[in-house]
Design an enzyme around this catalytic site. Structure first.
Site, PDB file in Angstrom:
ATOM      1  N   CYS A  46      -6.226  35.833  -7.483  1.00 52.21           N
ATOM      2  CA  CYS A  46      -6.653  35.569  -8.869  1.00 52.21           C
ATOM      3  C   CYS A  46      -5.828  36.383  -9.864  1.00 52.21           C
ATOM      4  CB  CYS A  46      -8.120  35.939  -9.054  1.00 52.21           C
ATOM      5  SG  CYS A  46      -9.237  34.920  -8.108  1.00 52.21           S
ATOM      6  N   ASP A 139      -9.940  13.797 -26.791  1.00 50.49           N
ATOM      7  CA  ASP A 139     -11.211  13.052 -26.847  1.00 50.49           C
ATOM      8  C   ASP A 139     -12.286  13.725 -25.973  1.00 50.49           C
ATOM      9  OD1 ASP A 139     -10.201  12.570 -24.338  1.00 50.49           O
ATOM     10  OD2 ASP A 139     -10.184  10.386 -24.498  1.00 50.49           O
TER      11      ASP A 139
HETATM   12  C1  BEZ Z   1      -8.185  36.261  -4.072  1.00 52.65           C
HETATM   13  O1  BEZ Z   1      -8.164  36.025  -5.280  1.00 52.65           O
HETATM   14  O2  BEZ Z   1      -7.297  36.933  -3.554  1.00 52.65           O
HETATM   15  C2  BEZ Z   1      -9.266  35.688  -3.195  1.00 52.65           C
HETATM   16  C3  BEZ Z   1     -10.531  35.533  -3.705  1.00 52.65           C
HETATM   17  C4  BEZ Z   1     -11.526  35.013  -2.872  1.00 52.65           C
HETATM   18  C5  BEZ Z   1     -11.228  34.656  -1.560  1.00 52.65           C
HETATM   19  C6  BEZ Z   1      -9.941  34.806  -1.089  1.00 52.65           C
HETATM   20  C7  BEZ Z   1      -8.951  35.321  -1.900  1.00 52.65           C
END
Ligand code: BEZ
Length: 224
Positions: A46, A139
């Site tokens: 993330c 829209d």
């Molecule tokens: C990650 O962002 O590294 C991750 C988050 C949840 C499960 C596996 C990886």
């Protein structure tokens, strides 16, 4: 599980975000919008994704696309995590990112939008939010959705590429072929008669001959 299908209107939810409380339709206004979800704050994949999204913010803005992220944790966690994301990008570790992050601590939105990944669970056994990308048109209808499991990071160059394709369809009435990149030829959609295509695409329409004799592979240079 409830979710969103192409053509559905974006739900007009209210949410707390790192940039204050929003109502989603007001947030979108007349712009295109991209909502991308994340399993959890302070996780490695993330962090790389949000770093890349922040670096591409000017590209989305050029295309009139408002960006908004969603993750399970609280606003306070999101702000603290944003410092890490900026540092990962080699910038000052400040709390501000060029887009808000929605706090979905009790997963209400993730459930409503069909975003849960049943295979990836937190320490309490609760499913995490998957990596979803929703692109909404001006829209407020869903134009594209991408659904990856929590363990696979997305390709944000691909997300920009699909926005370019969606906008070419919306504004120039063309489709884009396999592996299309901006600047490549595009395709005339099957429903457009030849005579209309000639008028609509003054740079010319080029047809590839096929064994069937059917003239459906029609290309035209990318319209300006
Ligand atoms: C990650 O962002 O590294 C991750 C988050 C949840 C499960 C596996 C990886």
């Amino acid at each position: 599980m409830p979710g969103l299908l192409l053509g559905d209107e974006a739900p007009d939810f209210e949410a707390e975000t790192t940039q204050g409380r929003i109502r989603f339709h007001d947030f979108l206004g007349d712009s295109w919008g991209i909502l991308f979800s994340h399993p959890r704050d302070f996780t490695p994949v993330c962090t790389t994704e949000l770093g890349r999204a922040a670096k591409l913010a000017a590209e989305f803005s050029k295309r009139n696309v408002k960006m908004i992220a969603l993750s399970i944790d609280s606003v306070q966690d999101h702000l603290s995590w944003s410092k890490d994301i900026n540092a990962y990008n080699g910038e000052q570790p400040k709390e501000k990112l060029p887009f808000p992050i929605i706090a979905d601590a009790n997963r209400e939105l993730a459930v409503k939008l069909g975003m849960l990944d049943p295979d990836e669970r937190d320490k309490d056994g609760m499913p995490l939010t998957a990596r979803v990308v929703f692109v909404f048109g001006p829209d407020k209808k869903l134009k594209l959705s991408i659904l990856y499991p929590a363990t696979t990071g997305r390709n944000f160059d691909e997300i920009l590429r699909v926005v370019d394709s969606l906008q070419l369809t919306a504004y120039k009435k063309v489709a884009t072929p396999v592996d299309w990149k901006p600047g490549d030829s595009v395709m005339v959609v099957p429903t457009l008669p030849d005579e209309e295509a000639k008028k609509l695409f003054p740079k010319g329409v080029f047809t590839k001959d096929l064994p069937s004799g059917k003239k459906y592979l029609r290309y035209t240079p990318q319209p300006e």
